[in-house]
Every structure is written in structure tokens, then in C-alpha cells.
Scaffold this motif. Structure first.
Motif, PDB file in Angstrom:
ATOM      1  N   VAL A 102      -4.653   1.047  -5.062  1.00  0.00           N
ATOM      2  CA  VAL A 102      -5.032   0.930  -3.743  1.00  0.00           C
ATOM      3  C   VAL A 102      -6.250   2.277  -3.699  1.00  0.00           C
ATOM      4  O   VAL A 102      -7.193   2.227  -3.127  1.00  0.00           O
ATOM      5  CB  VAL A 102      -3.935   1.947  -2.906  1.00  0.00           C
TER       6      VAL A 102
ATOM      7  N   SER B 275       0.857  -1.285   0.136  1.00  0.00           N
ATOM      8  CA  SER B 275       0.112   0.015  -0.138  1.00  0.00           C
ATOM      9  C   SER B 275       0.843   1.266  -0.038  1.00  0.00           C
ATOM     10  O   SER B 275       0.491   2.113  -0.388  1.00  0.00           O
ATOM     11  CB  SER B 275      -1.093  -0.005   1.192  1.00  0.00           C
TER      12      SER B 275
ATOM     13  N   PRO C 181       4.476   3.676  -4.338  1.00  0.00           N
ATOM     14  CA  PRO C 181       4.034   4.443  -5.265  1.00  0.00           C
ATOM     15  C   PRO C 181       3.517   3.938  -6.343  1.00  0.00           C
ATOM     16  O   PRO C 181       2.413   4.021  -7.248  1.00  0.00           O
ATOM     17  CB  PRO C 181       5.102   5.476  -5.488  1.00  0.00           C
TER      18      PRO C 181
ATOM     19  N   TRP D  99       2.070   1.206  -6.799  1.00  0.00           N
ATOM     20  CA  TRP D  99       0.591   0.729  -6.382  1.00  0.00           C
ATOM     21  C   TRP D  99      -0.439   1.525  -6.171  1.00  0.00           C
ATOM     22  O   TRP D  99      -1.816   0.873  -5.654  1.00  0.00           O
ATOM     23  CB  TRP D  99       0.671  -0.818  -5.423  1.00  0.00           C
ATOM     24  N   SER D 100      -0.097   3.044  -5.973  1.00  0.00           N
ATOM     25  CA  SER D 100      -1.192   3.811  -5.676  1.00  0.00           C
ATOM     26  C   SER D 100      -2.455   3.774  -6.263  1.00  0.00           C
ATOM     27  O   SER D 100      -3.306   4.054  -5.747  1.00  0.00           O
ATOM     28  CB  SER D 100      -0.328   5.226  -5.602  1.00  0.00           C
TER      29      SER D 100
END
Length: 110
Positions: free
Chosen positions: A55, A46, A49, A51-52
Motif C-alpha cells: 500500500v 488495504s 497489515p 499488505w501495508s
């Protein structure tokens, strides 16, 4: 008597699992796991960055199903009500649980 200080929510999309913990004492926390690469959920993605976007997408999906603010407020109120009941039961010696048969003098109404 137990008290709930956090409510947890989870959504899954494909191999991604997003966990959102709403802690009405300390704020909130979130976790993201790629279950294909990390089936034991040991590496939280999480804060990465890269995977932002996932998320944010999964958080919106979760909010479409749940209202953490309303559910957290309801849980807090439930804890308050149960504390009132606990205190009243303690003051009067009342118990919810019953062990065995009632004493003979209270078994019959005369």
C-alpha cells in the motif's frame, strides 16, 4: 449541474491495483486489490497489515504522478465557478442548450 466531491486515482503494478479516493469533504480512502486472486475486486486488502508495504509503495508511486491536494482544490474551485454561472443563467433565463431552429423572428437581422 454536477458537483465533484471526490477525485479518484489508480495505479497498477503487476497484479496489484491501488485505488486512492481523495474526498475533500471527508478525508481520503484507499483500496488495494490483487487482481490475480480477486479479478472482480471484491476483497480490499488495504487494511490488512500484511499488505501495508505494498500500500505504501503504490501510494508513493501514485503521488509521483498526481497531486491530489492541488487537483482537489482545482475541482472545488471549478464547482464554485460553475455554480456562479448556473445561478446567473437561472436568474436571466439563459440556457446553454438549443432545441430545434430559433424562432422565425430571431433568424434574421434587419
Amino acid at each position: 449541474m454536477e458537483k465533484v466531491h471526490a477525485s479518484g486515482y489508480m495505479v497498477r503494478s503487476g497484479t496489484l491495483k491501488y485505488v486512492y479516493v481523495y474526498v475533500y469533504v471527508h478525508g481520503q480512502d484507499q483500496q488495494l486489490f490483487d487482481l490475480a486472486a480477486d479479478p472482480h475486486e471484491r476483497h480490499d486488502l488495504s487494511a490488512d497489515p500484511g499488505w501495508s508495504g505494498q500500500v505504501a509503495r503504490l501510494h508513493e508511486l501514485l503521488l509521483d504522478q498526481f497531486d491530489p491536494d492541488a487537483l482537489g482544490a482545482a475541482a472545488k474551485e471549478s464547482v464554485r465557478r460553475r455554480a456562479v454561472i448556473r445561478d446567473a443563467m437561472t436568474a436571466t433565463g439563459t440556457r446553454w442548450d438549443v432545441a430545434g431552429d430559433p424562432p422565425p423572428a430571431s433568424r434574421y437581422v434587419r
